[in-house]
Design a protein around this motif. Structure first.
Motif, PDB file in Angstrom:
ATOM      1  N   SER A 104       0.819  -1.207   0.000  1.00 19.53           N
ATOM      2  CA  SER A 104       0.000   0.000   0.000  1.00 19.53           C
ATOM      3  C   SER A 104       0.859   1.265   0.000  1.00 19.53           C
ATOM      4  N   LEU A 105       1.901   1.296   0.827  1.00 22.72           N
ATOM      5  CA  LEU A 105       2.774   2.468   0.865  1.00 22.72           C
ATOM      6  C   LEU A 105       3.561   2.613  -0.431  1.00 22.72           C
ATOM      7  N   LEU A 106       4.052   1.511  -0.979  1.00 23.10           N
ATOM      8  CA  LEU A 106       4.831   1.580  -2.215  1.00 23.10           C
ATOM      9  C   LEU A 106       3.982   2.077  -3.374  1.00 23.10           C
ATOM     10  N   VAL A 107       2.794   1.525  -3.533  1.00 23.02           N
ATOM     11  CA  VAL A 107       1.915   1.948  -4.622  1.00 23.02           C
ATOM     12  C   VAL A 107       1.511   3.407  -4.443  1.00 23.02           C
ATOM     13  N   GLY A 108       1.192   3.803  -3.202  1.00 26.92           N
ATOM     14  CA  GLY A 108       0.815   5.192  -2.969  1.00 26.92           C
ATOM     15  C   GLY A 108       1.926   6.166  -3.303  1.00 26.92           C
ATOM     16  N   LEU A 109       3.153   5.849  -2.910  1.00 28.57           N
ATOM     17  CA  LEU A 109       4.281   6.736  -3.190  1.00 28.57           C
ATOM     18  C   LEU A 109       4.572   6.814  -4.685  1.00 28.57           C
ATOM     19  N   ALA A 112       1.833   8.729  -6.540  1.00 25.51           N
ATOM     20  CA  ALA A 112       1.903  10.160  -6.262  1.00 25.51           C
ATOM     21  C   ALA A 112       3.058  10.820  -7.016  1.00 25.51           C
ATOM     22  N   VAL A 113       4.214  10.159  -7.037  1.00 28.38           N
ATOM     23  CA  VAL A 113       5.364  10.713  -7.768  1.00 28.38           C
ATOM     24  C   VAL A 113       5.055  10.811  -9.254  1.00 28.38           C
ATOM     25  N   LEU A 114       4.431   9.774  -9.832  1.00 27.35           N
ATOM     26  CA  LEU A 114       4.077   9.808 -11.251  1.00 27.35           C
ATOM     27  C   LEU A 114       3.075  10.917 -11.546  1.00 27.35           C
ATOM     28  N   SER A 115       2.071  11.045 -10.703  1.00 25.74           N
ATOM     29  CA  SER A 115       1.051  12.069 -10.904  1.00 25.74           C
ATOM     30  C   SER A 115       1.650  13.470 -10.836  1.00 25.74           C
ATOM     31  N   VAL A 116       2.463  13.731  -9.820  1.00 25.41           N
ATOM     32  CA  VAL A 116       3.048  15.059  -9.659  1.00 25.41           C
ATOM     33  C   VAL A 116       4.057  15.345 -10.768  1.00 25.41           C
ATOM     34  N   ALA A 117       4.798  14.327 -11.214  1.00 20.42           N
ATOM     35  CA  ALA A 117       5.758  14.527 -12.297  1.00 20.42           C
ATOM     36  C   ALA A 117       5.044  14.939 -13.584  1.00 20.42           C
ATOM     37  N   ILE A 118       3.955  14.259 -13.915  1.00 23.70           N
ATOM     38  CA  ILE A 118       3.195  14.629 -15.115  1.00 23.70           C
ATOM     39  C   ILE A 118       2.629  16.031 -14.976  1.00 23.70           C
ATOM     40  N   VAL A 168      -0.534   1.615 -10.333  1.00 25.08           N
ATOM     41  CA  VAL A 168       0.252   2.849 -10.265  1.00 25.08           C
ATOM     42  C   VAL A 168      -0.030   3.732 -11.480  1.00 25.08           C
ATOM     43  N   LEU A 169      -0.042   3.122 -12.665  1.00 27.88           N
ATOM     44  CA  LEU A 169      -0.285   3.885 -13.889  1.00 27.88           C
ATOM     45  C   LEU A 169      -1.699   4.462 -13.910  1.00 27.88           C
ATOM     46  N   ALA A 170      -2.675   3.662 -13.494  1.00 28.66           N
ATOM     47  CA  ALA A 170      -4.061   4.122 -13.519  1.00 28.66           C
ATOM     48  C   ALA A 170      -4.271   5.315 -12.599  1.00 28.66           C
ATOM     49  N   ILE A 171      -3.647   5.293 -11.435  1.00 28.79           N
ATOM     50  CA  ILE A 171      -3.797   6.415 -10.503  1.00 28.79           C
ATOM     51  C   ILE A 171      -2.988   7.611 -10.967  1.00 28.79           C
ATOM     52  N   GLY A 172      -1.760   7.364 -11.432  1.00 29.50           N
ATOM     53  CA  GLY A 172      -0.875   8.468 -11.798  1.00 29.50           C
ATOM     54  C   GLY A 172      -1.356   9.277 -12.977  1.00 29.50           C
ATOM     55  N   VAL A 173      -1.847   8.607 -14.023  1.00 31.38           N
ATOM     56  CA  VAL A 173      -2.217   9.329 -15.246  1.00 31.38           C
ATOM     57  C   VAL A 173      -3.612   9.936 -15.173  1.00 31.38           C
ATOM     58  N   THR A 174      -4.331   9.727 -14.084  1.00 30.19           N
ATOM     59  CA  THR A 174      -5.670  10.301 -13.966  1.00 30.19           C
ATOM     60  C   THR A 174      -5.779  11.366 -12.875  1.00 30.19           C
ATOM     61  N   SER A 175      -4.721  11.568 -12.079  1.00 30.87           N
ATOM     62  CA  SER A 175      -4.830  12.494 -10.947  1.00 30.87           C
ATOM     63  C   SER A 175      -3.846  13.662 -11.021  1.00 30.87           C
ATOM     64  N   ALA A 236      -6.953   5.688  -3.292  1.00 36.03           N
ATOM     65  CA  ALA A 236      -7.351   5.201  -4.613  1.00 36.03           C
ATOM     66  C   ALA A 236      -6.916   3.748  -4.812  1.00 36.03           C
ATOM     67  N   GLU A 237      -5.709   3.404  -4.356  1.00 37.55           N
ATOM     68  CA  GLU A 237      -5.240   2.023  -4.471  1.00 37.55           C
ATOM     69  C   GLU A 237      -6.131   1.085  -3.668  1.00 37.55           C
ATOM     70  N   ALA A 238      -6.501   1.518  -2.466  1.00 33.40           N
ATOM     71  CA  ALA A 238      -7.383   0.687  -1.645  1.00 33.40           C
ATOM     72  C   ALA A 238      -8.749   0.505  -2.308  1.00 33.40           C
ATOM     73  N   THR A 239      -9.230   1.562  -2.956  1.00 33.79           N
ATOM     74  CA  THR A 239     -10.524   1.469  -3.643  1.00 33.79           C
ATOM     75  C   THR A 239     -10.456   0.504  -4.812  1.00 33.79           C
ATOM     76  N   LEU A 240      -9.402   0.614  -5.630  1.00 32.35           N
ATOM     77  CA  LEU A 240      -9.264  -0.299  -6.770  1.00 32.35           C
ATOM     78  C   LEU A 240      -9.109  -1.745  -6.307  1.00 32.35           C
ATOM     79  N   ALA A 241      -8.321  -1.955  -5.253  1.00 27.98           N
ATOM     80  CA  ALA A 241      -8.163  -3.313  -4.728  1.00 27.98           C
ATOM     81  C   ALA A 241      -9.473  -3.825  -4.155  1.00 27.98           C
ATOM     82  N   PHE A 242     -10.235  -2.965  -3.488  1.00 28.59           N
ATOM     83  CA  PHE A 242     -11.520  -3.371  -2.913  1.00 28.59           C
ATOM     84  C   PHE A 242     -12.495  -3.778  -4.009  1.00 28.59           C
ATOM     85  N   LEU A 243     -12.379  -3.121  -5.176  1.00 26.06           N
ATOM     86  CA  LEU A 243     -13.252  -3.457  -6.299  1.00 26.06           C
ATOM     87  C   LEU A 243     -12.749  -4.653  -7.096  1.00 26.06           C
TER      88      LEU A 243
END
Length: 307
Positions: A104-109, A112-118, A168-175, A236-243
């Motif tokens: 959870s921490l790895l995916v979140g970090l 977030a880095v991918l999203s902020v970089a874009i 990671v890609l799904a969260i990064g490229v949409t946020s 967001a990762e927890a939500t996708l995993a929950f689904l």
């Protein structure tokens, strides 16, 4: 008690002076950050979560997630041997919770880095070049802003293979749009300063101006936005995993909630299956938010965030 700034070393080169300025800036940042009680609490909580995640292979072992040879009975309530009970396969939920912190921490970090970089690249380039390029990029940003981020992430995760990289890609490229808007506004403010005009008059190209003058001035905003984005990425990762859109081969907090739902923990009242992962997600998200608000307040005192 205040300390005087260290004077520049005589005869020091440009790199030594730059390192000295960075050290002084880091000292000033920490001196101001530690005055924020909420930020210190969040930092301590993050240190605890990080230590738990890093030491998981030593404390619980990688075999804790193995379905074969589970040590307990399925859906066993908390006991002395299993403080948080067992899951539907008889695995120790405390061990799964500790091991799931790594994912959870790895995916979140990473997300977030991918999203902020874009967002930083789009914001800086749109604020620097302006014209037709900025118009097109801002319209694309507006489209992403009006579309629900979670819906886009679900759609992207559905059509791609189920893996941590996909999440990671799904969260990064949409946020990234919020970061792009904030960075573009800061870039426009920096570009209006006189020293930018002087740099251009002296022959500084686009890459020189953006990397040497604009980027250092927007980095505090990027840093604060990254800290704030981590909590959103973890949720967001927890939500996708929950689904059921996460990697089924790894253990995460959202995956534990999804397994609890499939096992009927809600209807059967197996609270130990649901509550600990939910508290862990809420706790780490709150810790990152507290740190992000404190960083934002230090880097931009005009916000007047309550300490």
């Amino acid at each position: 008690m205040t300390t005087e700034a260290t004077p520049p070393v005589a005869g020091a080169g440009p790199r030594a002076l730059a390192r000295q300025r960075r050290r002084r800036a880091a000292v000033r940042f920490w001196r101001q950050y530690r005055t924020h009680r909420a930020g210190i609490v969040g930092l301590a909580a993050l240190a605890l979560f990080g230590m738990i995640a890093l030491t998981a292979p030593l404390t619980v072992g990688s075999d804790v997630a193995s379905v074969t040879g589970a040590p307990g009975r399925p859906l066993q309530s908390p006991t002395g041997e299993f403080p948080l009970g067992t899951d539907r396969f008889g695995r120790d939920l405390l061990g799964l919770l500790v091991w799931g912190a790594r994912v959870s921490l790895l995916v979140g970090l990473l997300a977030a880095v991918l999203s902020v970089a874009i967002g930083a690249v789009v914001g800086i380039t749109a604020g620097h070049f302006r014209g037709a390029y900025a118009t097109v990029m801002m319209r694309v940003t507006d489209w992403f802003l009006v579309m629900p981020t979670l819906v886009l992430a679900i759609a992207l995760a559905t059509v791609m293979p189920r893996s941590l990289g996909t999440v990671v890609l799904a969260i990064g490229v949409t946020s990234w749009p919020t970061t792009a808007r904030l960075v573009r506004a800061q870039t426009l403010a920096v570009e209006s300063r006189p020293y930018i005009e002087r740099a251009k008059a002296l022959g500084g190209g686009h890459c020189h101006v953006m990397s040497r003058h604009v980027l250092p001035n927007v980095m505090p905003l990027v840093l604060a936005q990254t800290t704030l984005m981590v909590s959103s990425s973890i949720l967001a990762e927890a939500t996708l995993a929950f689904l059921g859109l996460g990697d089924p081969l790894v253990v995460s907090w959202g995956g534990l909630l999804q397994e609890a739902r499939e096992a009927g923990a809600v209807s059967s009242g197996d609270w130990w299956y649901l509550v600990p992962p939910g508290i862990a997600i809420a706790g780490v998200a709150l810790a990152f938010t507290l740190c992000g608000r404190a960083v934002e307040s230090v880097l931009n005192p005009r916000l007047g965030v309550t300490r």
